[in-house]
Write a protein that holds these residues in place. Structure first.
Motif, PDB file in Angstrom:
ATOM      1  N   SER A  83       6.281  12.585 -30.581  1.00 17.32           N
ATOM      2  CA  SER A  83       5.432  12.398 -31.798  1.00 17.32           C
ATOM      3  C   SER A  83       4.500  13.650 -31.403  1.00 17.32           C
ATOM      4  O   SER A  83       4.146  13.241 -33.048  1.00 17.32           O
ATOM      5  CB  SER A  83       4.643  11.437 -30.879  1.00 17.32           C
ATOM      6  N   TRP A  86       6.963  15.207 -34.387  1.00 13.19           N
ATOM      7  CA  TRP A  86       6.911  14.407 -35.326  1.00 13.19           C
ATOM      8  C   TRP A  86       5.906  14.489 -36.410  1.00 13.19           C
ATOM      9  O   TRP A  86       5.505  14.762 -37.326  1.00 13.19           O
ATOM     10  CB  TRP A  86       7.303  13.102 -35.681  1.00 13.19           C
ATOM     11  N   ASN A 308      -2.737   5.158 -38.918  1.00 10.49           N
ATOM     12  CA  ASN A 308      -2.271   5.052 -38.063  1.00 10.49           C
ATOM     13  C   ASN A 308      -2.399   3.888 -38.277  1.00 10.49           C
ATOM     14  O   ASN A 308      -2.196   2.221 -38.011  1.00 10.49           O
ATOM     15  CB  ASN A 308      -1.453   5.719 -36.778  1.00 10.49           C
ATOM     16  N   GLU A 309      -3.357   4.533 -37.513  1.00  5.69           N
ATOM     17  CA  GLU A 309      -4.492   2.559 -36.776  1.00  5.69           C
ATOM     18  C   GLU A 309      -5.324   1.814 -37.882  1.00  5.69           C
ATOM     19  O   GLU A 309      -6.060   1.404 -36.970  1.00  5.69           O
ATOM     20  CB  GLU A 309      -5.195   3.212 -35.261  1.00  5.69           C
ATOM     21  N   GLY A 312      -2.709   2.294 -41.285  1.00  7.77           N
ATOM     22  CA  GLY A 312      -1.819   1.649 -41.118  1.00  7.77           C
ATOM     23  C   GLY A 312      -0.082   2.426 -41.710  1.00  7.77           C
ATOM     24  O   GLY A 312      -0.165   3.104 -42.055  1.00  7.77           O
ATOM     25  N   ALA A 313       1.065   2.160 -40.834  1.00  9.36           N
ATOM     26  CA  ALA A 313       1.387   3.089 -41.228  1.00  9.36           C
ATOM     27  C   ALA A 313       2.429   3.811 -42.257  1.00  9.36           C
ATOM     28  O   ALA A 313       3.024   4.103 -42.803  1.00  9.36           O
ATOM     29  CB  ALA A 313       3.183   2.530 -40.236  1.00  9.36           C
ATOM     30  N   ASP A 314       2.025   2.113 -43.619  1.00  5.95           N
ATOM     31  CA  ASP A 314       2.381   2.571 -45.253  1.00  5.95           C
ATOM     32  C   ASP A 314       1.592   4.459 -44.921  1.00  5.95           C
ATOM     33  O   ASP A 314       2.290   3.997 -46.367  1.00  5.95           O
ATOM     34  CB  ASP A 314       2.113   1.021 -45.996  1.00  5.95           C
ATOM     35  N   LEU A 316       0.913   6.208 -43.882  1.00  8.69           N
ATOM     36  CA  LEU A 316       1.533   8.370 -43.560  1.00  8.69           C
ATOM     37  C   LEU A 316       2.909   8.375 -43.910  1.00  8.69           C
ATOM     38  O   LEU A 316       3.731   8.611 -43.629  1.00  8.69           O
ATOM     39  CB  LEU A 316       2.278   7.318 -42.518  1.00  8.69           C
TER      40      LEU A 316
ATOM     41  N   THR B   7       0.359  -1.933 -35.722  1.00 11.53           N
ATOM     42  CA  THR B   7       1.235   0.014 -35.492  1.00 11.53           C
ATOM     43  C   THR B   7       2.625  -0.637 -35.320  1.00 11.53           C
ATOM     44  O   THR B   7       3.382   0.245 -35.038  1.00 11.53           O
ATOM     45  CB  THR B   7       0.589   0.884 -34.302  1.00 11.53           C
ATOM     46  N   SER B  10       5.851   1.723 -37.250  1.00 13.97           N
ATOM     47  CA  SER B  10       4.875   3.103 -37.273  1.00 13.97           C
ATOM     48  C   SER B  10       6.371   3.524 -36.614  1.00 13.97           C
ATOM     49  O   SER B  10       6.924   4.141 -35.801  1.00 13.97           O
ATOM     50  CB  SER B  10       3.627   3.544 -36.553  1.00 13.97           C
ATOM     51  N   PRO B  11       6.597   4.683 -37.652  1.00 13.44           N
ATOM     52  CA  PRO B  11       7.258   6.457 -37.680  1.00 13.44           C
ATOM     53  C   PRO B  11       6.444   7.163 -36.623  1.00 13.44           C
ATOM     54  O   PRO B  11       7.431   7.823 -35.703  1.00 13.44           O
ATOM     55  CB  PRO B  11       7.592   6.765 -38.536  1.00 13.44           C
ATOM     56  N   PHE B  12       5.134   6.565 -36.238  1.00 14.15           N
ATOM     57  CA  PHE B  12       4.246   7.282 -35.372  1.00 14.15           C
ATOM     58  C   PHE B  12       3.767   6.703 -34.030  1.00 14.15           C
ATOM     59  O   PHE B  12       3.711   6.244 -33.635  1.00 14.15           O
ATOM     60  CB  PHE B  12       3.135   7.881 -36.017  1.00 14.15           C
TER      61      PHE B  12
END
Lengths: 353, 490
Positions: A83, A86, A308-309, A312-314, A316, B7, B10-12
């Motif tokens: 992680s 990434w 991320n939290e 949200g992931a969109d 990132l 999450t 998520s890619p993370f």
């Protein structure tokens, strides 16, 4: 609770599907669409100071102790191994490599451009940075150096960093940069106007700069710098975020880097909450850019965790989240090498810019 | 409307980040800590303590008999009369400061052991339990030489021997809440940790030897109900401090009725967390989550009843669900885990039974998608909407990660609903209007009222209950009172 009452706004804005935001987001909304959305969200036809005050001061407050606590809690996330790898590459892809000094020269900008394209020349798997961010007069140099590379040219304009110039001068400044080929304009808001409650003036400034970004068929993305260090309270950060988003910003950005404090994690989280709620309300995704003061990989990873939290992931993705930074990239490169080889580079192994 | 911040997908992806357990040596068996020595039980009896996240047996622990309890009480009496009682406060303070410093120095060891034995996330044992425990010793160390200025007369005296029985939800922190004020005031202690979580108390005994605390000042007798009962009913105990269930608390109160024993009881709760429509919403969401999912909701003051103003109820629940989607449930030793294991199969059964009752009574049950480990005791974070005040899940203490959502329309109705429960341990108020906070705090019959925060513990602040949540206060200056006999020499 106007922030989250869908009412008719969802229909006037883009469909709020909750899926990945459509690139290029807010950029292709017309001026009238933006004004319609602002009228619909604020519930006021006039968009004068009173209307804005009523709306912005009706947003839910931010409790400072709680917001700081949330940022501290997210900071304890432990990001290791895969992680971390990434995250480091993602940070590189999100960096707006920045030089904003009186002593900047074409030579320095070219060096920075080369670094943005290939941050780690010996490693072809190392991604490019998102953009190079320079003062207006150096835009032509950056445009030439980055032609065809995919790395964007961002210009700080509108009498950056204070913004203390007439609107005509600030618009001319913007025009200059856009005509020189800047892909992205980082404008500053008039903090004086904001703090004295002249919200409509701030709104109109942003609308006018945005028009300059789109003049003559061009499509420069607009990042609106709130200079949160001068807005002082999280309530103001939330209000300025909504004002900028409703005025058509593609990105909201924390700071110029010339004022202390620059970006902080809690301020960035407040802004991430704003873009999250704005998309939920209108369907329009807006980007966030913390800038200034983020110097280490460890700090930058905390921001990614917060993205991320919170949003949200969109978010990132370099289209929706950027770091305005100069020294961050070198630290990320050193950490990246450490992770790959187990050996920590000294500073002599990365370039001094 | 979507407020998805989940999450999932998520890619993370956060890679596993396990805390190392090599920092702590767990012995295969432990004795009782009496008079400064570890000794086996008189009948050599023992019980097992397990890691609730894996069901792995961690150690065999001696089960104290009535005879062992008697030996511990006699050791405590001796130490109180000969050493600890006569010792000047400023000297007692030195020991307490030393204990506090050693706890801070060995914090990692204590945090890891607490998580292994209890199942709570390492993030909590590391960032809350252990530092707050150390803070309690630091705080009461400061009182030890100032008792005559504490407001309990010019010459307050200790009771003598304090019998302390603590629960499994915060094993080390509850130990600190009990032992620190007792020692500061000149009492000696016989403490019984909960049978499912004895290990940090035994490690603390080791720390006491390192601190060179005189033998007998603190004695730790491990065991289950019979041991606790023997301790509470021992005729030479002067003062009882109990934290645990209301049922056991009532039994203790009955058993000591008519004796000379003093008691403080910190019992159950069913706290209302009240959210007004002008609340700082994002922080309120965090406060709700912290209120009920902190320590898997196994907290006597947990905000287990969410009272939301009707104007924002629907939106708030949507936001809450999105937030719960980001909770990380799983291995308590992973530094990124937010919600760990339930402490015991008995507790899991209790939570399961009450949650099932919620469904059966017609409330709407919701949990985020989360994969629970195959071994160990687990319960997914759970939200009930459509809860009526008459439902069991709105009346009974669940002591688990289960939140019941109710609504109200006016401040007066919020107060009425919050108070309409046999408990009164804690409450939370979320509003940006300061005057309303003060008015509400005045109306709520709860020992602790948090405004725009929840589940914050500080050694300087008194904690305790109204009604069936018990009596007596722990923490702060008020926490000295139960351990002192007010002085009368003027």
């Amino acid at each position: 609770m106007s922030t989250t009452t869908p009412t008719s706004v969802a229909e006037t804005g883009r469909a709020g599907t909750g899926t990945a935001p459509a690139t290029p987001g807010a950029a292709d909304r017309s001026a009238s669409e933006i004004a319609d959305l602002a009228r619909s969200v604020t519930g006021s036809a006039s968009l004068d100071d009173t209307a804005w005050r009523r709306y912005l001061h009706g947003l839910p407050g931010v409790d400072k102790v709680g917001a700081d606590g949330r940022a501290a809690a997210l900071s304890t996330r432990s990001i290791k191994t895969t992680s971390k790898a990434w995250a480091l590459d993602t940070i590189i892809r999100m960096v707006d490599l920045t030089t904003l000094e009186g002593a900047d020269t074409p030579g320095k900008v070219r060096a920075l451009a080369a670094k943005a394209v290939r941050p780690e020349p010996a490693d072809p798997t190392c991604p490019s940075a998102a953009a190079v961010c320079v003062y207006n007069d150096l835009v032509p140099v950056a445009v030439e150096a980055l032609a065809g590379t995919g790395v964007k040219v961002a210009a700080v304009s509108t009498a950056f960093p204070s913004g203390r110039a007439s609107r005509a001068v600030r618009l001319a400044d913007t025009r200059d940069a856009v005509e020189a080929g800047a892909d992205e304009i980082d404008m500053v808001i008039d903090r004086g106007a904001f703090l004295s409650g002249r919200y409509s003036q701030v709104y109109e400034d942003i609308v006018a700069v945005r028009e300059e970004c789109r003049a003559n068929g061009r499509h420069a993305h607009l990042k609106v710098i709130l200079e949160t260090g001068e807005l002082a309270t999280y309530d103001n950060v939330r209000r300025a975020s909504w004002l900028a988003m409703l005025a058509g910003a593609d990105f909201i950005k924390t700071s110029t880097g010339k004022i202390s404090p620059a970006a902080t994690l809690p301020v960035t989280i407040v802004m991430l909450e704003a873009v999250r709620d704005f998309r939920a309300l209108t369907g329009v995704p807006i980007g966030v850019k913390p800038a200034g003061g983020i110097r280490t990989s460890k700090d930058a990873i905390k921001y990614l965790v917060a993205v991320n939290e919170t949003a949200g992931a969109d978010w990132l993705d370099p289209d929706w989240f950027r770091f305005g930074a100069s020294s961050l990239l070198n630290d990320v490169l050193m950490q990246r090498n450490k992770l790959a080889t187990g050996t920590y580079w000294g500073p002599d192994y990365v370039t001094v810019d | 409307m979507t407020t998805t911040a989940s999450t999932a997908g998520s890619p993370f992806e956060y890679a596993p980040a396990p805390e190392s357990r090599s920092v702590v040596d767990i012995a295969s068996s432990y004795g009782l800590f009496v008079d400064g020595e570890f000794t086996p039980a008189s009948d050599s009896g023992s019980f097992k303590t397990v890691n609730p996240a894996t069901e792995e047996v961690l150690a065999e622990v001696a089960e104290a008999t009535e005879e062992d309890v008697d030996r511990a009480v006699r050791a405590a009496r001796r130490a109180q009369e000969k050493v600890w009682g006569p010792m000047p406060g400023r000297e007692r303070a030195k020991y307490l400061f030393r204990i506090a410093r050693l706890l801070a120095e060995r914090s990692r060891e204590f945090a890891v052991l607490e998580t292994l034995d209890n199942g709570k996330p390492i993030r909590e044992s590391r960032d809350v339990d252990v530092p707050t425990a150390a803070a309690h010793f630091f705080y009461y160390a400061g009182w030890a030489d100032k008792l005559e200025h504490a407001g309990y007369g010019p010459d307050p005296r200790p009771h003598g021997v304090a019998a302390q029985v603590i629960p499994w939800n915060f094993p080390l922190l509850m130990l600190a809440w009990k032992i620190a004020p007792a020692l500061a005031t000149g009492n000696t202690v016989v403490l019984k940790p909960a049978e499912t979580t004895p290990l940090t108390a035994l490690l603390f005994a080791d720390l006491l030897r390192q601190a060179e605390l005189p033998p007998g000042v603190v004695n730790i007798v491990t065991g289950a109900r019979a041991t606790g009962s023997a301790l509470v009913n021992h005729p030479d105990v002067d003062k009882i401090a109990f934290t645990g269930s209301t049922a056991v608390g009532k039994r203790i109160a009955k058993e000591i009725a008519g004796t000379r024993k003093h008691a403080t009881l910190e019992l159950g709760g069913k706290a209302a967390n009240i959210v007004f429509d002008d609340a700082p919403v994002d922080q309120a969401i965090e406060g709700i989550v912290n209120g009920i999912f902190f320590n898997q909701g196994q907290v006597c003051c947990a905000g287990s009843r969410l009272l939301v103003q009707e104007t924002i109820a629907e939106e708030l629940v949507e936001r809450l669900k999105a937030r719960l989607g980001t909770l990380r449930v799983g291995d308590p030793m992973d530094k990124n885990t937010d919600v760990g294991a339930i402490n015991s199969p008995q507790q899991l059964a209790r939570i399961t039974e009450l949650a099932d009752a919620g469904t059966a009574e017609g409330a709407t049950r919701w949990s985020p998608d989360c994969e629970l480990p195959s071994s160990g005791y687990w319960f997914a974070p759970t939200l009930f909407t459509g809860v009526s005040a008459a439902h069991r899940i709105a009346r009974e203490e669940i002591f688990g990660p289960v939140l019941s959502v109710l609504t109200f329309r006016t401040p007066a109705e919020a107060v009425a609903k919050a108070n309409n429960i046999p408990y009164g341990l804690s409450a939370g108020i979320w509003t940006e209007k300061g005057s309303r906070i003060l008015w509400m705090a005045d109306q709520l019959r709860a020992g602790v009222v948090w405004s725009n925060t929840f589940n914050r513990f500080d050694p300087t602040s008194p904690f305790g209950g109204y009604k069936e949540s018990g009596y007596g206060r722990e923490g702060g200056r008020h926490g000295l009172a139960p351990y002192l006999i007010e002085g009368s020499t003027y």
